[in-house]
Write a protein that holds these residues in place. Sequence first.
Motif, mmCIF file in Angstrom:
data_model
loop_
_atom_site.group_PDB
_atom_site.id
_atom_site.type_symbol
_atom_site.label_atom_id
_atom_site.label_comp_id
_atom_site.label_asym_id
_atom_site.label_seq_id
_atom_site.Cartn_x
_atom_site.Cartn_y
_atom_site.Cartn_z
ATOM 1 N N TRP A 1 1.058 -1.085 -0.272
ATOM 2 C CA TRP A 1 0.140 -0.030 -0.018
ATOM 3 C C TRP A 1 1.225 1.109 -0.005
ATOM 4 N N VAL A 2 0.705 2.089 -1.439
ATOM 5 C CA VAL A 2 1.438 3.689 -0.824
ATOM 6 C C VAL A 2 0.478 4.961 -0.857
ATOM 7 N N SER A 3 0.787 5.431 -0.715
ATOM 8 C CA SER A 3 -0.290 6.944 -0.421
ATOM 9 C C SER A 3 1.262 8.089 -1.295
ATOM 10 N N ALA A 4 -0.027 8.495 -2.064
ATOM 11 C CA ALA A 4 0.816 9.467 -3.186
ATOM 12 C C ALA A 4 0.021 11.088 -2.541
ATOM 13 N N THR A 5 1.426 12.119 -2.859
ATOM 14 C CA THR A 5 0.998 13.324 -3.055
ATOM 15 C C THR A 5 1.442 13.401 -4.089
ATOM 16 N N ALA A 6 0.545 14.494 -4.461
ATOM 17 C CA ALA A 6 0.778 15.350 -5.894
ATOM 18 C C ALA A 6 0.785 17.193 -5.634
ATOM 19 N N SER A 7 2.326 17.929 -5.955
ATOM 20 C CA SER A 7 2.388 18.676 -5.795
ATOM 21 C C SER A 7 2.309 19.769 -6.712
ATOM 22 N N PRO A 8 1.412 20.663 -7.236
ATOM 23 C CA PRO A 8 1.982 20.953 -9.087
ATOM 24 C C PRO A 8 3.045 22.173 -8.333
ATOM 25 N N LEU A 9 4.410 23.077 -9.763
ATOM 26 C CA LEU A 9 4.010 23.792 -10.349
ATOM 27 C C LEU A 9 4.504 24.554 -10.496
ATOM 28 N N PRO A 10 5.763 25.574 -10.243
ATOM 29 C CA PRO A 10 5.097 26.956 -11.152
ATOM 30 C C PRO A 10 4.900 26.178 -12.762
ATOM 31 N N PRO A 11 4.253 27.472 -13.544
ATOM 32 C CA PRO A 11 4.844 27.037 -14.964
ATOM 33 C C PRO A 11 6.025 27.452 -15.031
ATOM 34 N N THR A 12 6.652 27.043 -16.082
ATOM 35 C CA THR A 12 7.521 27.863 -16.919
ATOM 36 C C THR A 12 7.366 28.216 -18.279
ATOM 37 N N GLU A 13 8.649 29.115 -18.607
ATOM 38 C CA GLU A 13 8.580 30.200 -19.452
ATOM 39 C C GLU A 13 8.170 30.134 -20.466
ATOM 40 N N ASP A 14 8.181 28.819 -20.925
ATOM 41 C CA ASP A 14 7.591 28.275 -22.335
ATOM 42 C C ASP A 14 5.656 27.663 -21.965
ATOM 43 N N GLY A 15 5.023 27.681 -20.552
ATOM 44 C CA GLY A 15 3.739 27.684 -20.301
ATOM 45 C C GLY A 15 3.554 26.125 -20.364
#
Length: 301
Positions: free
Chosen positions: A1-15
């Motif tokens: 069993w695993v727990s997944a945590t997602a964290s968005p990163l800021p967008p890059t210069e090319d979007g």
Amino acid sequence: WVSATASPLPPTEDGRRSVVICFTDVSAERGAAARLRRSERLLAETQRLAHVGSWEWDAPGPAERLTWTDEMYRLAGLVPQSVMVTAKLWLAVTHPADRERVEGALRAAFARPGAFELAQRLVLPTGEVRHLAIRGEVEHDGDGRPVRVWGSAQDVTERHRVQEELRRTALTDPLTGLGNRLLLVDRLRKAIAALGGPDGPALRHVAVIAVDLDGLKRVNDTHGHATGDELLRETARRLRSVVRDRDLVARLGGDEFVLLCAGVDPPGAARLAERIVAEISSPYSLSGGVTAWSGASVGVT
């Protein structure tokens, strides 16, 4: 069993957008939670089979919180978790004759830390009376106030019934259901001790009437001991019919009976003796078409 945590990163210069996903092994925690659930189910099933419920009382007082296990609800004749448990509910399901005693016992128990025991009767919605053995533990804070009380409640109704049956058997004549010699001696001692007591004139007299049944041997010899036993049972019924509910009729053995009547003066005892002779002198209609006659020798003290 695993727990997944997602964290968005800021967008890059090319979007372009990215997400960082972290995986954590939670097998141990899931296994521990599953084991805990199994243990809780096992405890609940064990309590159900043993008729033992448990309870917890946090911060007894205005801010209290009282909880029952499912089996504790069932012991009270209630559907598990169907109503909120409160001290008022606990007293409401308690037998009316026990409420004052139970409330006082709990109050005294909460006043000091440590273990306590309590006998309590509950009245179920069906009217059935259930006997419980309550055991608890009281925890105090640094100021000596109860902060937590917990314990168990065991259904001892059957044990109580057996004990009462044993007590009744020890004090009862098995053939007639009357009291026996032990009960007579006990009641006589209490009646004598009450003479001149706080109950006043009603207990200035105690009448003891001895009755010897005449004719039992003749019935036994002629019709057999089964018919003689029936004669004794009918005599017991007739003797009970001439006295008050609170009076005692006892069989000492054989054809000997004694009536104990508290509060009956000598003239009243003499009248009662006459009624006894009249009752026993009436013909006995017994099984098998047998009609028997008897008499009685009566002595009054």
